[in-house]
Scaffold this active site. Structure first.
Site, PDB file in Angstrom:
ATOM      1  N   HIS A  24      50.420  60.370  40.692  1.00 36.15           N
ATOM      2  CA  HIS A  24      50.999  59.707  39.521  1.00 36.15           C
ATOM      3  C   HIS A  24      50.788  60.584  38.278  1.00 36.15           C
ATOM      4  CE1 HIS A  24      50.035  56.616  42.483  1.00 36.15           C
ATOM      5  NE2 HIS A  24      50.967  55.854  41.933  1.00 36.15           N
ATOM      6  N   HIS A 257      56.360  58.042  36.909  1.00 33.26           N
ATOM      7  CA  HIS A 257      55.159  57.220  37.129  1.00 33.26           C
ATOM      8  C   HIS A 257      54.429  57.606  38.413  1.00 33.26           C
ATOM      9  CE1 HIS A 257      52.568  53.648  37.406  1.00 33.26           C
ATOM     10  NE2 HIS A 257      52.876  53.653  38.689  1.00 33.26           N
ATOM     11  N   GLU A 404      37.539  32.202  38.291  1.00 33.91           N
ATOM     12  CA  GLU A 404      36.834  32.679  39.478  1.00 33.91           C
ATOM     13  C   GLU A 404      36.950  34.191  39.655  1.00 33.91           C
ATOM     14  OE1 GLU A 404      38.075  28.428  40.084  1.00 33.91           O
ATOM     15  OE2 GLU A 404      39.145  30.275  39.548  1.00 33.91           O
ATOM     16  N   ASP A 462      38.470  14.789  48.797  1.00 41.43           N
ATOM     17  CA  ASP A 462      39.255  15.754  48.019  1.00 41.43           C
ATOM     18  C   ASP A 462      40.417  16.327  48.826  1.00 41.43           C
ATOM     19  OD1 ASP A 462      37.908  15.495  45.650  1.00 41.43           O
ATOM     20  OD2 ASP A 462      36.510  17.128  46.043  1.00 41.43           O
ATOM     21  N   HIS A 466      41.082  21.239  49.181  1.00 46.27           N
ATOM     22  CA  HIS A 466      39.724  21.663  48.862  1.00 46.27           C
ATOM     23  C   HIS A 466      38.860  21.852  50.106  1.00 46.27           C
ATOM     24  CE1 HIS A 466      41.013  20.723  44.859  1.00 46.27           C
ATOM     25  NE2 HIS A 466      39.815  20.960  44.346  1.00 46.27           N
TER      26      HIS A 466
END
Length: 655
Positions: A24, A257, A404, A462, A466
């Protein structure tokens, strides 16, 4: 000299990608002045690349690796011209993307866009924690910057803004990000996919924003860098307008690129720069001046730091010794006074984990961590400590928010920096959100600790969104990751010991929401073997039960019932398959004898991956569909995870 070095970097990028016939060149040609300015300013010692108080540099846009390798070579690191010529070749130290521990001077493996900035946030976090804890008046033993070079692609990745938001909140003033803003991505112009106002976005997150209109303006770059260093309260983003593929006939387009310029266009660009047309031609003047200055400057800064460190050691011997052990990741913990749970005590392993976390916080001076807005559910709070913040650098609890991915990548950066043991927690099903960070930790061989609770369909009401099904198989398929699913409180203690003592392998601790009974023969010391016999047969094994986590309780209960009917059962607890598979064949055969063909594997997850131990399809009690919303006990019954069904299956197998 400035321009000579910059143009040489550009020429090397052309030569390296042309020689490799891949790579690149676009970003290195445009951002060479930025990289040059950063390296000229950084506090580094090329002859001591792992000097702890060095400035860190993360090339977030790892595809621009020719820029980094050229700078490392010209700065005097242990990368020779032959290494540059072997770019992207087998066994070279100049791979396609920078790799930590593989190439001197590379502070982080980078390339997956977005993660570079987030890792740098972790490095800056670590710097400010250690500085607050160990620096004394007149002794700034920990005092350095973290620099990043990123591109437009990084600015489109969600994890960039997850981490940047926290960096602004935490006021990480020693984090300086240079944004190579060339308005081009691989598929075409940036405005095809983005209309974001980066200035407004970063200022709203608490960053200082600076702008350089021309990436070739060294005076403007220098001014922006100095302004960034003067800002103590805010991290700084410096947007620099550049031209991708600068000097090429195709400059400013995505054509530069990810493909070499080729001989004709490469020659055109070199003529444009006014530099030598000879391939890999580096003027002796650069070595005699720039390289010499980089080495001498680094050695001087390093020696000055050593002098200060010696005085610090004399004035504060205990703190100095402790800090050195942390830097070397050699801080010893005596686990002898940990209070193990008694047989038949009942506790969810997420709670058992919290007991260990709070124990470790009393033993390890820089042990810290938190959760992605789930600390009360994952049980990851250090009870006798406060929250880490911009005004409380010594708080040992981190609130990452509902981020997360950023949590895991930031923690990778903390470990890369060194001196701190850190963990992050979330529900196991959300490991999907941070799996790329786990891969990077495993690839970099850094021992991050990931705490995943709510490990099965026992989550219950749940429902299937989950309830993890495929997640254990997914994580177990990853090289160099210890996936540990303990069966009770004592195995949980053993799992944490493994995670804390690991040097090159990250850990994923898989923990239950529901209470699990402490088994009579569970042994924290044997978790390190990956599997062991938790219930012996009386004489001769009629059937071998292999289970993990909560299902060990079930297996032992079923074995007890089967023995009433005259069956002789061995139960094996297998908290960590990868550790078991590292043991000798002799040990493996002692635990799971090859001659014993009657087996049943019990795990509340996909059966995928268990056929190595279950010799027939009917020897696995698993779940190869998604879960249900109901009480946990009802869901487990529905899928056959009860004593009656296990007894029935064993009798079928033995028959």
């Amino acid at each position: 000299m400035d321009q000579l070095v910059i143009n040489t970097i550009r020429a090397l990028a052309i030569d390296m990608t042309n020689e490799a016939k891949s790579g690149h060149p676009g970003m290195p040609l445009g951002s060479a002045p930025i990289g040059y300015k950063i390296f000229k300013e950084m506090k580094i010692n090329p002859k001591k690349p792992d000097w702890f108080n060095r400035d860190r540099f993360v090339l977030a846009s790892g595809h621009a690796s020719t820029l980094l390798y050229s700078l490392l070579h010209l700065s005097g690191y242990n990368i020779c011209l032959t290494d540059l010529k072997n770019f992207r070749q087998l066994d070279s130290i100049t791979p396609g993307h920078p790799e930590y521990l593989h190439t001197a001077g590379v502070d982080a493996t980078s390339g997956p866009l977005g993660q570079g900035i987030a890792m740098a946030v972790g490095m800056a976090l670590a710097e400010t924690v250690l500085a607050s804890k160990y620096n004394k008046e007149d002794y700034n033993i920990i005092d350095h910057y973290t620099y990043v070079l990123c591109g437009d692609g990084d600015m489109q990745e969600g994890v960039t803004f997850e981490a940047s938001s926290l960096a602004g909140l935490w006021k990480l003033g020693k984090l300086i990000v240079f944004y190579d803003s060339n308005d081009v991505t691989l598929d075409g112009p940036l405005n095809d996919t983005s209309s974001d106002n980066i200035k407004n976005r970063y200022e709203s997150m608490g960053w200082q924003y600076l702008y350089v209109a021309d990436g070739n303006d060294l005076i403007a770059l220098d001014k922006a860098l100095k302004m960034a260093q003067l800002e103590d309260e805010k991290p700084t983003l410096i947007e620099v307008k550049t031209i991708i593929g600068y000097g090429s006939q195709k400059q400013g387009t995505s054509a530069t690129h990810g493909a070499p310029l080729g001989q004709e266009d490469g020659t055109y660009a070199k003529e444009f720069y006014g530099c030598s047309l000879t391939e890999f031609d580096i003027s002796n003047e650069i070595y005699d001046t720039f390289t010499y200055q980089q080495i001498k400057q680094g050695e001087k800064q390093y020696k000055e730091w050593l002098k200060q460190l010696k005085k610090y050691q004399e004035a504060y011997p205990q703190q100095a010794n402790e800090l050195q052990e942390l830097i070397n990741d050699d801080y010893r913990i005596n686990y002898g006074d940990y209070k193990l749970k008694k047989t038949n005590e009942s506790q969810a392993t997420r709670n058992s984990s919290n007991d260990v976390i709070n124990y470790l916080a009393t033993k390890h001076p820089t042990f810290m961590g938190g959760s992605a807005d789930l600390s009360s559910s994952t049980m990851t709070k250090i009870k006798d400590s406060s929250l880490f913040s911009a005004t409380n650098r010594l708080g040992r609890n981190i609130n990452y928010g509902i981020r997360e991915f950023a949590m895991a990548v930031i923690n990778n950066g903390v470990i890369l920096h060194g001196g701190i043991k850190i963990f992050g927690g979330t529900f196991f099903v959300f490991s999907d959100y941070l799996k790329p960070a786990l891969k990077m930790a495993a690839l970099m061989k850094i021992p991050t600790i990931n705490v995943f609770s709510h490990d099965s369909i026992a989550v219950g009401e749940d429902g299937p969104t989950h309830q993890p099904i495929e997640h254990l198989a997914m994580l177990r398929s990853m090289p160099n990751l210890n996936v540990i699913r303990p069966c009770d409180a004592n195995e949980t203690f053993g799992a944490w010991q493994i995670a804390m003592e690991s040097k090159q392998t990250p850990s994923a601790l898989i923990l239950s929401r529901q209470n699990l009974m402490v088994e009579a023969n569970s042994d924290y010391n044997k978790v390190k073997y990956g599997a062991y016999v938790i219930k012996e047969e009386r004489e001769k094994v009629d059937c071998l039960l292999i289970a993990t986590g909560s299902e060990v309780n079930l297996a032992i209960a079923a074995a007890t019932e089967l023995e009433k009917d005259g069956y002789d059962i061995r139960v094996v607890s297998m908290p960590c398959r990868s550790l078991f598979e590292q043991q000798s064949k002799k040990y493996q055969n002692q635990v799971i004898p090859t001659k014993c063909k009657q087996r049943l594997v019990i795990e509340m997850a996909t059966s995928y991956g268990w056929h190595k131990y279950a010799l027939k399809d009917n020897q696995i009690l698993g779940i190869d569909t998604y879960g249900l919303s109901a009480k946990g006990s009802q869901v487990m019954d529905y899928y056959g995870f009860n004593v009656d069904n296990v007894v029935k299956l064993v009798k079928t197998i033995v028959k």
